[in-house]
Motif scaffolding. Structure first.
Motif, short mmCIF file in Angstrom:
data_model
loop_
_atom_site.label_atom_id
_atom_site.label_comp_id
_atom_site.label_asym_id
_atom_site.label_seq_id
_atom_site.Cartn_x
_atom_site.Cartn_y
_atom_site.Cartn_z
N VAL A 133 -26.92 48.81 -9.96
CA VAL A 133 -26.01 47.89 -9.30
C VAL A 133 -26.68 47.56 -7.97
O VAL A 133 -27.04 48.45 -7.22
CB VAL A 133 -24.63 48.54 -9.03
CG1 VAL A 133 -23.73 47.61 -8.26
CG2 VAL A 133 -23.99 48.98 -10.33
N ARG A 134 -26.88 46.30 -7.69
CA ARG A 134 -27.65 45.90 -6.51
C ARG A 134 -26.94 46.23 -5.20
O ARG A 134 -27.57 46.60 -4.24
CB ARG A 134 -27.98 44.40 -6.58
CG ARG A 134 -28.86 43.91 -5.46
CD ARG A 134 -30.22 44.62 -5.49
NE ARG A 134 -31.06 44.21 -4.42
CZ ARG A 134 -31.24 44.91 -3.29
NH1 ARG A 134 -30.62 46.02 -3.10
NH2 ARG A 134 -32.05 44.46 -2.36
N VAL B 210 -29.25 50.12 3.07
CA VAL B 210 -29.56 51.39 2.40
C VAL B 210 -29.13 51.19 0.96
O VAL B 210 -27.95 51.12 0.65
CB VAL B 210 -28.82 52.57 3.07
CG1 VAL B 210 -29.08 53.85 2.31
CG2 VAL B 210 -29.26 52.71 4.53
N ALA B 211 -30.12 51.07 0.08
CA ALA B 211 -29.84 50.74 -1.32
C ALA B 211 -30.02 51.96 -2.22
O ALA B 211 -31.11 52.51 -2.31
CB ALA B 211 -30.79 49.62 -1.78
N ASP B 212 -28.93 52.37 -2.85
CA ASP B 212 -29.03 53.46 -3.84
C ASP B 212 -28.96 52.89 -5.26
O ASP B 212 -29.02 53.63 -6.23
CB ASP B 212 -27.97 54.53 -3.61
CG ASP B 212 -26.60 54.15 -4.16
OD1 ASP B 212 -26.32 52.94 -4.31
OD2 ASP B 212 -25.81 55.06 -4.43
N PHE B 213 -28.86 51.57 -5.36
CA PHE B 213 -28.85 50.85 -6.63
C PHE B 213 -27.75 51.33 -7.57
O PHE B 213 -27.87 51.25 -8.78
CB PHE B 213 -30.22 50.91 -7.30
CG PHE B 213 -31.30 50.32 -6.43
CD1 PHE B 213 -31.42 48.95 -6.32
CD2 PHE B 213 -32.14 51.13 -5.69
CE1 PHE B 213 -32.38 48.39 -5.48
CE2 PHE B 213 -33.11 50.58 -4.86
CZ PHE B 213 -33.23 49.22 -4.75
N ASP C 39 -32.04 39.68 -9.31
CA ASP C 39 -33.18 40.34 -9.96
C ASP C 39 -32.71 41.28 -11.06
O ASP C 39 -31.86 42.13 -10.83
CB ASP C 39 -33.99 41.17 -8.95
CG ASP C 39 -34.74 40.32 -7.95
OD1 ASP C 39 -34.89 39.11 -8.19
OD2 ASP C 39 -35.19 40.88 -6.93
N PRO C 40 -33.27 41.16 -12.26
CA PRO C 40 -32.92 42.10 -13.32
C PRO C 40 -33.67 43.43 -13.16
O PRO C 40 -34.78 43.47 -12.65
CB PRO C 40 -33.36 41.39 -14.61
CG PRO C 40 -34.13 40.19 -14.20
CD PRO C 40 -34.08 40.05 -12.72
N PHE C 41 -33.03 44.50 -13.59
CA PHE C 41 -33.61 45.85 -13.58
C PHE C 41 -33.67 46.35 -15.02
O PHE C 41 -32.81 46.02 -15.84
CB PHE C 41 -32.74 46.80 -12.75
CG PHE C 41 -32.89 46.60 -11.27
CD1 PHE C 41 -33.69 47.46 -10.52
CD2 PHE C 41 -32.24 45.58 -10.61
CE1 PHE C 41 -33.84 47.28 -9.15
CE2 PHE C 41 -32.37 45.39 -9.24
CZ PHE C 41 -33.18 46.24 -8.51
#
Length: 188
Positions: free
Chosen positions: A179-180, A35-38, A171-173
């Motif tokens: 935050v990955r 579950v990614a909230d980045f 991977d860049p954002f």
């Protein structure tokens, strides 16, 4: 950051979406779902539920569930700084295949959509404005270095991502706040 209960709720909801899409998964597989909230602490606006099915040094296959209107932030896949068995790991080539729902994919190119789909206050971090709509059974391949972001329409979306080596941690954002690795807040 998300709470443990929010994470469990998101896994349950995404698991229901995946099973409703006709994909058979064990409870143990669904429990491993990311579950990614980045790191943006706004999961239902910017986030993704990612179920890894297979990952080797050469290929990866995952299922991604996006809740209605949920957006995976703009990013791209570049050559990894890690060295694999055969040298530097090139940027990921990724094919998306929609199972249920409609997926909005935004890539660089001639703008053809309004800013109304961009999460509020995040216009500077969503620079790709060329929209491609993917319906069930449609594919789209994204090549290394190709900037992109995804968003589910109002019914939510479940799709496969089949790719070369997945090194998502590198991977860049576009949004420097991303935050990955999701941080989980323990509840008392």
């Amino acid at each position: 950051m998300i709470t443990e209960s929010s994470m469990r709720q998101a896994k349950r909801r995404a698991g229901d979406m995946i099973r409703k899409a006709g994909i058979r998964c064990s409870d143990q597989e669904l429990d491993r779902m990311d579950v990614a909230d980045f790191g943006l602490s706004n999961l239902f606006v910017e986030g993704a539920e990612i179920l890894p099915l297979a990952e080797t040094e050469k290929v990866a296959c995952r299922i991604i569930a996006l809740f209605p209107g949920q957006t995976e932030p703009e990013h791209w896949h570049e050559e990894s700084k890690e060295i694999g068995k055969s040298g530097l790991i090139p940027g990921k080539e990724e094919t998306l295949r929609v199972i249920t729902g409609t997926l909005r994919v935004f890539i660089e190119g001639e703008p053809n959509t309004s800013e109304s789909v961009i999460p509020e206050g995040k216009e500077a971090y969503y620079t790709c404005r060329h929209q491609i709509l993917l319906e069930p059974c449609e594919n789209l391949t994204l090549y290394p270095g190709m900037k992109h972001w995804f968003q589910a329409e109002e019914e939510g979306c479940v799709f496969y991502t089949i790719s070369t080596t997945a090194k998502d941690g590198s991977d860049p954002f576009t949004d420097p706040s991303v935050v990955r690795k999701t941080q989980i807040i323990r509840e008392k």
